[in-house]
Each structure stands twice: as C-alpha cells, then as structure tokens.
Design a protein around this motif. Structure first.
Motif, PDB file in Angstrom:
ATOM      1  N   PHE A 119       0.837  -1.195   0.000  1.00 31.50           N
ATOM      2  CA  PHE A 119       0.000   0.000   0.000  1.00 31.50           C
ATOM      3  C   PHE A 119       0.874   1.247   0.000  1.00 31.50           C
ATOM      4  CE2 PHE A 119      -2.525  -3.275   2.073  1.00 31.50           C
ATOM      5  CZ  PHE A 119      -3.719  -3.191   1.362  1.00 31.50           C
ATOM      6  N   PRO A 120       0.554   2.223  -0.841  1.00 35.10           N
ATOM      7  CA  PRO A 120       1.301   3.496  -0.818  1.00 35.10           C
ATOM      8  C   PRO A 120       1.099   4.197   0.509  1.00 35.10           C
ATOM      9  CG  PRO A 120      -0.046   3.312  -2.824  1.00 35.10           C
ATOM     10  CD  PRO A 120      -0.462   2.200  -1.911  1.00 35.10           C
ATOM     11  N   VAL A 121       2.168   4.728   1.080  1.00 34.75           N
ATOM     12  CA  VAL A 121       2.075   5.359   2.392  1.00 34.75           C
ATOM     13  C   VAL A 121       1.392   6.720   2.335  1.00 34.75           C
ATOM     14  CG1 VAL A 121       4.096   4.192   3.288  1.00 34.75           C
ATOM     15  CG2 VAL A 121       4.369   6.380   2.133  1.00 34.75           C
ATOM     16  N   LYS A 122       1.166   7.255   1.146  1.00 38.17           N
ATOM     17  CA  LYS A 122       0.541   8.571   1.041  1.00 38.17           C
ATOM     18  C   LYS A 122      -0.986   8.492   1.155  1.00 38.17           C
ATOM     19  CE  LYS A 122       4.413  10.724   0.407  1.00 38.17           C
ATOM     20  NZ  LYS A 122       4.946  11.591   1.458  1.00 38.17           N
ATOM     21  N   GLN A 123      -1.554   7.306   0.995  1.00 37.26           N
ATOM     22  CA  GLN A 123      -2.992   7.184   1.112  1.00 37.26           C
ATOM     23  C   GLN A 123      -3.412   7.317   2.569  1.00 37.26           C
ATOM     24  OE1 GLN A 123      -4.339   3.578  -0.723  1.00 37.26           O
ATOM     25  NE2 GLN A 123      -3.515   4.109  -2.733  1.00 37.26           N
ATOM     26  N   ALA A 124      -4.607   7.885   2.804  1.00 32.35           N
ATOM     27  CA  ALA A 124      -5.057   8.162   4.173  1.00 32.35           C
ATOM     28  C   ALA A 124      -5.305   6.887   4.960  1.00 32.35           C
ATOM     29  CB  ALA A 124      -6.324   9.022   4.140  1.00 32.35           C
ATOM     30  N   ILE A 181      14.790  -5.211  -1.490  1.00 33.93           N
ATOM     31  CA  ILE A 181      15.359  -5.482  -2.818  1.00 33.93           C
ATOM     32  C   ILE A 181      14.271  -5.458  -3.886  1.00 33.93           C
ATOM     33  CG2 ILE A 181      16.525  -7.223  -4.224  1.00 33.93           C
ATOM     34  CD1 ILE A 181      17.976  -8.129  -1.682  1.00 33.93           C
ATOM     35  N   LYS A 182      13.072  -5.942  -3.544  1.00 34.39           N
ATOM     36  CA  LYS A 182      11.991  -6.041  -4.528  1.00 34.39           C
ATOM     37  C   LYS A 182      11.064  -4.820  -4.520  1.00 34.39           C
ATOM     38  CE  LYS A 182      11.878 -11.094  -4.480  1.00 34.39           C
ATOM     39  NZ  LYS A 182      11.036 -12.308  -4.314  1.00 34.39           N
ATOM     40  N   MET A 183      11.391  -3.811  -3.736  1.00 31.32           N
ATOM     41  CA  MET A 183      10.511  -2.643  -3.637  1.00 31.32           C
ATOM     42  C   MET A 183      10.729  -1.679  -4.797  1.00 31.32           C
ATOM     43  SD  MET A 183      10.465  -1.589   0.382  1.00 31.32           S
ATOM     44  CE  MET A 183       9.521  -2.573   1.555  1.00 31.32           C
ATOM     45  N   ASP A 184       9.672  -0.903  -5.097  1.00 32.48           N
ATOM     46  CA  ASP A 184       9.843   0.159  -6.084  1.00 32.48           C
ATOM     47  C   ASP A 184      10.606   1.312  -5.441  1.00 32.48           C
ATOM     48  OD1 ASP A 184       8.024   2.029  -4.746  1.00 32.48           O
ATOM     49  OD2 ASP A 184       6.416   0.724  -5.438  1.00 32.48           O
ATOM     50  N   PRO A 185      11.129   2.239  -6.235  1.00 29.60           N
ATOM     51  CA  PRO A 185      11.993   3.297  -5.692  1.00 29.60           C
ATOM     52  C   PRO A 185      11.341   4.123  -4.578  1.00 29.60           C
ATOM     53  CG  PRO A 185      12.170   3.220  -8.078  1.00 29.60           C
ATOM     54  CD  PRO A 185      11.084   2.265  -7.710  1.00 29.60           C
ATOM     55  N   GLN A 186      10.042   4.434  -4.703  1.00 29.87           N
ATOM     56  CA  GLN A 186       9.390   5.271  -3.683  1.00 29.87           C
ATOM     57  C   GLN A 186       9.363   4.557  -2.329  1.00 29.87           C
ATOM     58  OE1 GLN A 186       5.384   6.442  -4.591  1.00 29.87           O
ATOM     59  NE2 GLN A 186       5.072   7.457  -2.627  1.00 29.87           N
ATOM     60  N   ASN A 187       8.953   3.288  -2.345  1.00 36.72           N
ATOM     61  CA  ASN A 187       8.897   2.544  -1.090  1.00 36.72           C
ATOM     62  C   ASN A 187      10.290   2.263  -0.534  1.00 36.72           C
ATOM     63  OD1 ASN A 187       6.123   2.500  -1.013  1.00 36.72           O
ATOM     64  ND2 ASN A 187       5.931   0.471  -1.948  1.00 36.72           N
ATOM     65  N   TYR A 188      11.256   2.038  -1.441  1.00 42.38           N
ATOM     66  CA  TYR A 188      12.629   1.823  -0.977  1.00 42.38           C
ATOM     67  C   TYR A 188      13.159   3.066  -0.273  1.00 42.38           C
ATOM     68  CZ  TYR A 188      17.640   1.082  -0.991  1.00 42.38           C
ATOM     69  OH  TYR A 188      18.952   0.968  -0.599  1.00 42.38           O
ATOM     70  N   GLN A 189      12.832   4.241  -0.817  1.00 40.94           N
ATOM     71  CA  GLN A 189      13.277   5.480  -0.191  1.00 40.94           C
ATOM     72  C   GLN A 189      12.673   5.624   1.203  1.00 40.94           C
ATOM     73  OE1 GLN A 189      12.114   9.032  -2.269  1.00 40.94           O
ATOM     74  NE2 GLN A 189      13.547  10.331  -1.153  1.00 40.94           N
ATOM     75  N   PHE A 190      11.408   5.254   1.332  1.00 33.54           N
ATOM     76  CA  PHE A 190      10.762   5.320   2.644  1.00 33.54           C
ATOM     77  C   PHE A 190      11.473   4.421   3.651  1.00 33.54           C
ATOM     78  CE2 PHE A 190       8.020   2.787   5.409  1.00 33.54           C
ATOM     79  CZ  PHE A 190       7.647   3.762   6.328  1.00 33.54           C
ATOM     80  N   VAL A 191      11.776   3.179   3.256  1.00 33.73           N
ATOM     81  CA  VAL A 191      12.423   2.231   4.166  1.00 33.73           C
ATOM     82  C   VAL A 191      13.805   2.739   4.565  1.00 33.73           C
ATOM     83  CG1 VAL A 191      13.338  -0.108   4.399  1.00 33.73           C
ATOM     84  CG2 VAL A 191      11.128   0.255   3.297  1.00 33.73           C
TER      85      VAL A 191
END
Length: 343
Positions: A119-124, A181-191
C-alpha cells in the motif's frame, strides 16, 4: 516519627512536581526554538504573527504544514517510547530494558515495511492502519524474545533478555533489508529513511494516526503506577499484597508494546529514547512510578525534540536523521549501563 515521614514524603512530592514543571517549561522553550529553526528562518515575531493568522502564505505553509506536525510528532513519539521503556524497566527490574534494544521496535518496523510493500504510504487509510499493524508486529517480536530468553528453572535474567533482544532485532533488520530489494523506488526510499531513524511522518495525518492510541494508553499506564511500584518489589511480595501478578504484568506489557509499536509506525526506527528517558527521569524525581512515569514521558519528549531540532540545524540545508543524533548519546550510555550490570 509519623510526622517526620509525612514531612519527608511531602518534600519528595514537592521536588517531583517542581522537576515535572521544569521539564514542561523546557519542552515549551525548545518547542518555540524549533519553530524558528530551519533552512528558511522564521523570527519569533514571524511565528507569533503566523500563529494568529497574520503571516504570509509562505510562512503559513512552512509553519503549519511542515514544522508544527514534525515538532508535535517528535514530542509524542519521544514521550511514548520513554513511557514504554519505563514500563519495561519496571516490570523486568532491568535497567537495560528498552523497546529498541529488546527488538520490539524492529518487530514493529518489519510490520510497517511489509505493509508499505502493498500500500502506498501517502494514502489516508494505510496511514491510519499503520500503528495497529505495527503494534501486532511489536507484539509478535516481544513474544518471540520472551520465549527465547526464558530458561526453565531460572526464568529470565536481565543480560540474557538484552542479548536475545539484540539478536532478534538484528535478524528482523536483515529480513527488512532483503524485502527492500523487490521494492519500487518510492517505497525503498521510505524504508531507507525509516531505518536511518528520521522523523518521516511530517503531516497532520500522522499526528492523528498516533494521537488516539496515546490518549487511550497513557491514562491506563498512569493509573497503574501504584501497581508497577508493587510489581517492582518482586512476584512473591506483590502476590502477598493482593496483586494478581500475571494479569497486571500482561496488561502493562501489552501497553508497553502497543506504545512502542504506535510510535515506531509514525516516528521511524529511533532507538535509545526508551533507555535514556526513564534513567534521567529517575535521577530527577526518584523511583516511585507515580512520578517516574510522567517524568519519563516529559524527558523522552524533550530528548527527541532537542535531537530533531539539532538534526535540522547542524548541517543546513541538509539534515541528519534524528535517530543518529539520539544514537550518539544513547550508544555510549547503553555501554556504560551494560558495563555496570551485574547480571
């Protein structure tokens, strides 16, 4: 004799309330300084005008949308982690107990990382669900640590608990790194931001995601302050005084795990606050939990807001992750306490 005891008790109470007031004033002062601190500086008068609706659109954006949510989250997360650490230290009678060191924070972090993989972290909705899922992850980690640290006929020694917690935290951290390793760039940046210990939840949605849990858990813990005093005397004496030891311990442990999980979900992987906060509070107000618990909250909140302010100020326009600033203080302090431990 009774009058002397009463006078001594009254003096301790006055001292404790004085220290609590000083801590509250210190948080207020740092709060104001933090509102003025950043790459774009706002003078105290600019802040005051903006708070009363007289600032420019740019000043309102900076203060209300960027700085205030982050400052409030720093105070709330620091208070929650320190309170969790105070509970764990009281229950285990272990001066080294801390939700970060024991691996509870890592369990919460793993649940958050698994969640944002889908789930995208930007969603409410996901934002409001994250504290609950982090609590579940923290609970699973706490149960695993307890099982591994328990030794039949001996129970759980303080040093064994810490070492098992460190090992479990390391294992969970390794799993989190593999998942990235399998995350997209946005989620990887968050982690990456989370693992570094940055205050990453910097808008009002994250404040509202954390606040209800603190409103529920903090009054319960403060209400159980006297119970913690009794449990600190040992199981046999606590039972003799009429305390249902296992039920009270389970309830307080669940509260400590839930506090740590909710704070980690919003604040990121910040360690040592739950260790330093209660120790400093004990030096200020003594060991009685009716004073120690609120003092721990205030000390933890003060520690984290100071660390976050320094993190934003030292290398402007860049900033250091808040967790690194806390670790610079916390790691040597932990080694000092470990060296002093006799267990």
């Amino acid at each position: 004799m009774a009058s002397l005891v009463e006078i001594s008790t009254r003096k301790r109470s006055v001292k404790a309330y004085t220290m609590l007031t000083i801590l509250l004033v210190a948080i207020t002062v740092v709060f104001i300084i933090s509102m003025n601190t950043g790459f774009i500086r706002l003078s105290p008068m600019d802040v005051l005008r903006t708070l009363f609706g007289q600032g420019t659109a740019k000043q309102e954006l900076i203060l209300f949308e960027f700085r205030l949510p982050r400052i409030i989250i720093s105070v709330l997360v620091g208070a929650g982690l320190a309170l969790s650490g105070a509970i764990l230290q009281g229950l285990s009678r272990n001066a080294l107990a801390d939700p970060g060191i024991l691996g509870i924070n890592a369990g919460a972090g793993l649940a958050v990382v698994l969640f944002i993989s889908f789930f995208p972290v930007k969603q409410a909705a996901p934002v409001y669900m994250m504290p609950l899922l982090a609590m579940l992850g923290a609970g699973v980690a706490a149960a695993l640590i307890y099982v591994l640290a328990y030794k039949k006929g001996i129970g759980i020694s303080p040093t064994r608990l810490v070492l098992v917690g460190i090992a479990v935290a390391a294992g969970i951290s390794a799993v989190m790194l593999v998942l990235t390793i399998k995350m997209d760039p946005q989620n990887y940046q968050f982690v990456a931001i989370w693992l570094a210990g940055s205050i990453w939840g910097t808008n009002w949605k994250f404040v509202m995601a954390l606040l209800p849990w603190l409103i529920i858990l903090i009054p319960y813990v403060l209400y159980k302050a006297q119970t913690l005093n009794v449990l600190h005397l040992g199981d046999q004496l606590a039972s003799a005084l009429g305390t249902t030891v296992e039920r009270e311990r389970l309830g307080l442990l669940a509260a400590a795990v839930a506090l740590a999980g909710a704070c980690v979900a919003v604040g990121g992987g910040i360690g040592f606050v739950g260790l330093i906060g209660p120790h400093l509070a004990k030096q200020l107000v003594g060991p009685k939990h009716q004073y120690l618990l609120p003092a721990s909250m205030l000390t933890g909140g003060l520690l984290l807001i100071v660390a976050d302010t320094l993190a934003r100020w030292i290398l402007q326009p860049s900033e250091i992750p808040t967790g690194i600033v806390v670790a610079v203080i916390g790691a040597p302090y932990f080694l000092f306490l470990l060296a002093k431990s006799k267990a």
